[in-house]
Design a protein around this motif. Structure first.
Motif, PDB file in Angstrom:
ATOM      1  N   UNK A  17       0.745  -1.570  -0.283  1.00 18.88           N
ATOM      2  CA  UNK A  17      -0.269   0.140   0.173  1.00 18.88           C
ATOM      3  C   UNK A  17       0.500   1.037   0.199  1.00 18.88           C
ATOM      4  N   UNK A  18       0.560   2.190  -1.136  1.00 21.01           N
ATOM      5  CA  UNK A  18       1.967   3.336  -0.698  1.00 21.01           C
ATOM      6  C   UNK A  18       1.264   4.410   0.593  1.00 21.01           C
ATOM      7  N   UNK A  65      -7.898   8.694  -3.830  1.00 20.96           N
ATOM      8  CA  UNK A  65      -8.718   9.759  -4.764  1.00 20.96           C
ATOM      9  C   UNK A  65      -7.316  11.040  -4.755  1.00 20.96           C
ATOM     10  N   UNK A  66      -7.388  11.475  -6.443  1.00 25.05           N
ATOM     11  CA  UNK A  66      -6.231  12.438  -6.501  1.00 25.05           C
ATOM     12  C   UNK A  66      -6.997  13.714  -6.684  1.00 25.05           C
ATOM     13  N   UNK A  67      -6.426  15.119  -6.485  1.00 24.01           N
ATOM     14  CA  UNK A  67      -7.023  16.307  -7.074  1.00 24.01           C
ATOM     15  C   UNK A  67      -5.739  17.543  -7.499  1.00 24.01           C
ATOM     16  N   UNK A  68      -5.712  17.551  -8.830  1.00 29.86           N
ATOM     17  CA  UNK A  68      -4.500  17.967  -9.442  1.00 29.86           C
ATOM     18  C   UNK A  68      -5.292  18.834  -9.726  1.00 29.86           C
ATOM     19  N   UNK A  69      -3.621  19.808 -10.118  1.00 27.78           N
ATOM     20  CA  UNK A  69      -4.280  21.381 -11.136  1.00 27.78           C
ATOM     21  C   UNK A  69      -2.765  20.739 -12.376  1.00 27.78           C
ATOM     22  N   UNK A  70      -3.767  20.906 -13.677  1.00 27.96           N
ATOM     23  CA  UNK A  70      -3.060  20.734 -14.716  1.00 27.96           C
ATOM     24  C   UNK A  70      -2.767  22.230 -15.774  1.00 27.96           C
ATOM     25  N   UNK A  71      -2.006  21.559 -16.041  1.00 24.13           N
ATOM     26  CA  UNK A  71      -0.899  22.385 -16.822  1.00 24.13           C
ATOM     27  C   UNK A  71      -2.157  22.300 -18.718  1.00 24.13           C
ATOM     28  N   UNK A  72      -2.186  23.024 -19.736  1.00 22.44           N
ATOM     29  CA  UNK A  72      -2.951  23.004 -20.636  1.00 22.44           C
ATOM     30  C   UNK A  72      -1.996  22.474 -21.956  1.00 22.44           C
ATOM     31  N   UNK A  80      -5.195  13.197 -17.843  1.00 22.77           N
ATOM     32  CA  UNK A  80      -5.819  12.439 -16.671  1.00 22.77           C
ATOM     33  C   UNK A  80      -5.780  10.636 -16.809  1.00 22.77           C
ATOM     34  N   UNK A  81      -6.059  10.053 -18.170  1.00 19.15           N
ATOM     35  CA  UNK A  81      -5.706   8.534 -18.091  1.00 19.15           C
ATOM     36  C   UNK A  81      -4.968   8.176 -17.370  1.00 19.15           C
ATOM     37  N   UNK A  82      -3.375   8.820 -18.454  1.00 16.70           N
ATOM     38  CA  UNK A  82      -1.773   8.788 -18.230  1.00 16.70           C
ATOM     39  C   UNK A  82      -2.049   9.087 -16.438  1.00 16.70           C
ATOM     40  N   UNK A  83      -1.928   9.826 -15.417  1.00  9.89           N
ATOM     41  CA  UNK A  83      -1.771   9.638 -14.559  1.00  9.89           C
ATOM     42  C   UNK A  83      -1.869   8.613 -13.590  1.00  9.89           C
ATOM     43  N   UNK A  84      -3.770   8.055 -14.061  1.00  9.48           N
ATOM     44  CA  UNK A  84      -4.075   7.080 -13.695  1.00  9.48           C
ATOM     45  C   UNK A  84      -3.638   5.400 -13.905  1.00  9.48           C
ATOM     46  N   UNK A  92       0.440  -1.730  -7.618  1.00 10.88           N
ATOM     47  CA  UNK A  92      -0.544  -2.793  -7.860  1.00 10.88           C
ATOM     48  C   UNK A  92      -1.744  -3.465  -8.090  1.00 10.88           C
ATOM     49  N   UNK A  93      -2.110  -2.126  -8.985  1.00  9.35           N
ATOM     50  CA  UNK A  93      -3.991  -1.945  -9.359  1.00  9.35           C
ATOM     51  C   UNK A  93      -4.529  -1.155  -8.595  1.00  9.35           C
ATOM     52  N   UNK A  94      -4.297  -0.741  -7.729  1.00  6.57           N
ATOM     53  CA  UNK A  94      -4.607   0.049  -6.693  1.00  6.57           C
ATOM     54  C   UNK A  94      -5.919   0.839  -7.587  1.00  6.57           C
ATOM     55  N   UNK A  95      -6.556   0.936  -7.379  1.00  5.73           N
ATOM     56  CA  UNK A  95      -8.389   1.906  -8.310  1.00  5.73           C
ATOM     57  C   UNK A  95      -7.916   3.485  -8.120  1.00  5.73           C
TER      58      UNK A  95
END
Length: 113
Positions: A17-18, A65-72, A80-84, A92-95
């Motif tokens: 677990x991270x 659950x992660x909250x982010x501010x992203x650069x455009x 988002x898909x890349x981060x997830x 280890x597959x953690x949702x």
């Protein structure tokens, strides 16, 4: 003598677990992430004695659950898909739920000195 019988589920080690700090470091290392964000009401956070880590919450059900501010700098769904995928693969597959709380543009006055 060793047994070649398969190990039972009880003997199989669970994936590591991270910690919230490790997740935060991995998220912030992504080039499209400007910073972590706590959400509209600061609800995305982890609490430690004497301090709070905003932007990462480890839920009791094992999801993250992660909250982010992203650069455009690229399409948001792609980022988002890349981060997830990167977070889930590393842990280890953690949702993982990624919330884009804000975006930052090159003209954003909050980024200029």
């Amino acid at each position: 003598m060793t047994s070649s019988a398969p190990r039972s589920a009880e003997e199989t080690p669970l994936p590591e677990q991270p910690s919230a700090e490790e997740l935060a470091d991995q998220v912030l290392a992504h080039p499209s992430v400007a910073r972590l964000h706590g959400g509209a009401f600061g609800e995305i956070a982890s609490y430690y004695p004497g301090r709070r880590l905003t932007g990462v919450r480890l839920r009791e059900d094992g999801t993250v659950e992660v909250g982010v501010v992203l650069r455009l700098d690229r399409p948001l769904p792609e980022t988002v898909a890349d981060l997830r995928d990167a977070l889930a693969q590393r842990w280890g597959g953690t949702p993982v739920d990624v919330h884009v709380c804000d975006v930052e543009t090159a003209e954003d006055p909050s980024t200029t000195g």
